[in-house]
Scaffold this active site. Structure first.
Site, PDB file in Angstrom:
ATOM      1  N   GLU A  86       0.818  -1.207   0.000  1.00 26.47           N
ATOM      2  CA  GLU A  86       0.000   0.000   0.000  1.00 26.47           C
ATOM      3  C   GLU A  86       0.857   1.263   0.000  1.00 26.47           C
ATOM      4  OE1 GLU A  86      -4.258  -0.086   1.739  1.00 26.47           O
ATOM      5  OE2 GLU A  86      -3.032   0.904   3.261  1.00 26.47           O
TER       6      GLU A  86
ATOM      7  N   HIS B 264       8.556 -26.873   1.146  1.00 23.68           N
ATOM      8  CA  HIS B 264       7.862 -27.953   0.438  1.00 23.68           C
ATOM      9  C   HIS B 264       6.701 -27.419  -0.384  1.00 23.68           C
ATOM     10  CE1 HIS B 264      10.031 -31.086   2.727  1.00 23.68           C
ATOM     11  NE2 HIS B 264      10.035 -30.162   3.676  1.00 23.68           N
TER      12      HIS B 264
ATOM     13  N   LYS C 284     -13.876   1.853  -2.862  1.00 20.55           N
ATOM     14  CA  LYS C 284     -14.823   2.291  -1.844  1.00 20.55           C
ATOM     15  C   LYS C 284     -15.988   3.047  -2.490  1.00 20.55           C
ATOM     16  CE  LYS C 284     -11.437   2.751   1.906  1.00 20.55           C
ATOM     17  NZ  LYS C 284     -10.808   3.695   2.854  1.00 20.55           N
TER      18      LYS C 284
END
Length: 414
Positions: free
Chosen positions: A263, A292, A406
């Site tokens: 950000e 792994h 938003k």
């Protein structure tokens, strides 16, 4: 000079040598000088280490409410939750961690599963939003306030003057703590956003700030790390930062760092308004689990990653691996070895394998993991990201790319 530093009082070291020993895939030490000198400006989050008044207020609140609640539910998202989660996972045993429920998503299944069996009258809801108007957090607050309309079951952490939470706290007499206006959410772990939940769970929050404050004496080391990241990206095309702690207690530290880096540095425009579309992509890994899972890509895939290891040199808990099935010679190397020794051996082997494949990597080591050292980690990486913003010539403290989503959410729901 550029390989290792030790902060004697907190026994912290950062080893950069595997950035300089991987041939043309890494860096020459001399190139570090090309970025210029470290900025002398002081950032707002650095001032948090002097917050004795804030600490006293939090301690008084925690003392007053000691034993009053069985559970604490944190309503927050992003920087309003990641720091608290990281602190809880790093410093508390499982029995204590279970007292804090973090609702950092509005998935109704999560909300129902996490809270169905709670006694709400014995639960404190910690509502955290820097703006005081984060839609997801406010939606959660509405939901739980409808279920228990008692102000003593809520506490707010928000802007000191503005926003819905600040106004509601004033109007309804709900206790409210401040997030300083000039400290963004992803840098707020050392404000009440992170310190209040930690304090309620018994974490030594003064030690967190003391550890952070000690790192300020070594700002240049954070600048060197930022310079390495910047130059690897500019000169070698290394655009991915893999944070790989060799400690399950630090697994969510990688989540906290991912938001901080993504950000802050992922920006479309620089300070001059020119489109630059810069950024370094964070990736979370965990040793030894991801040996792994992901390591095959890191040693044999594209040359686009810096691997950053975190290791704790001394474990609070350790067990010896028993000697069994002696006839199986292939497992003889395990005899008499402790689990922590095996963990450290696997980290060293992974590091050596990366070097053989010419992959730059660095290691941050600490003698132990406690509140003091965790505070130091928070401050070190916050400084490094702020310095990265300076090197890229971008604003590391805004997030314009978040705002469009938003706005569109409001339009869809409206």
């Amino acid at each position: 000079k550029y390989e290792t530093f030790f902060i004697n009082c907190i026994m912290l070291s950062f080893d950069f040598k595997n950035v300089f020993t991987v041939g043309t895939r890494g860096l020459d030490r001399a190139i570090l000088k090309s970025v210029g000198s470290m900025p002398q400006k002081k950032y707002s989050f650095e001032k948090l280490v002097d917050g004795d008044d804030v600490i006293s207020q939090i301690e008084q609140f925690c003392k007053k409410n000691s034993g009053k609640f069985d559970h604490f539910v944190l309503l927050g998202i992003g920087g309003s939750a990641l720091g608290a989660r990281c602190t809880m996972d790093a410093l508390l045993p499982g029995s204590e961690r279970s007292k804090l429920i973090i609702l950092d998503n509005i998935d109704p299944v999560l909300i129902a599963d996490a809270t169905d069996n709670l006694n709400f009258e014995k639960t404190l809801f910690i509502v955290v939003s820097k703006s005081g108007a984060t839609p997801e957090t406010i939606a959660q607050y509405f939901y739980f306030r409808k279920k228990i309309d008692r102000r003593e079951n809520f506490v707010f952490v928000t802007d000191p003057d503005n926003g819905f939470l600040r106004q509601t706290g004033c109007n309804e007499g709900i206790r409210t703590f401040d997030i300083p206006r000039d400290v963004g959410g992803r840098f707020s772990v050392l404000t009440a956003a992170g310190l209040l939940p930690a304090g309620l769970l018994g974490v030594d929050i003064r030690a967190l700030l003391n550890g952070a404050g000690n790192v300020l004496k070594f700002r240049k080391k954070a600048f060197e790390f930022a310079s390495i990241q910047y130059l690897l990206q500019k000169k070698r095309g290394v655009s991915i930062a893999v944070m790989m702690p060799y400690s399950s207690r630090l697994a969510t530290f990688s989540d906290w760092y991912a938001q901080l880096l993504a950000e802050s540095i992922g920006k479309e425009k620089n300070l001059a308004g020119k489109k630059v579309n810069v950024g370094i992509t964070p990736v979370k890994a965990l040793g030894v689990t991801d040996q792994h899972s992901q390591i095959q890509l890191y040693v044999a895939g594209p040359f686009d990653k810096l691997i950053v290891f975190l290791e704790i040199l001394k474990s609070d808990v350790d067990m010896k691996i028993p000697k069994m099935y002696a006839a199986e010679e292939s497992f003889a190397f395990l005899h008499g070895v402790s689990f922590h020794e095996l963990l450290m051996a696997e980290k060293k082997a992974t590091e050596m394998a990366l070097v053989q494949y010419k992959r730059p990597n660095a290691t941050l080591s600490m003698q132990k993991l406690d509140a003091f050292h965790l505070g130091a980690l928070f401050m070190f990486f916050e400084l490094s990201v702020a310095f990265l913003g300076e090197l890229y010539g971008i604003n590391a403290f805004d997030q314009p790319g978040v705002e469009l989503g938003k706005k569109l959410t409001r339009e869809i729901c409206g």
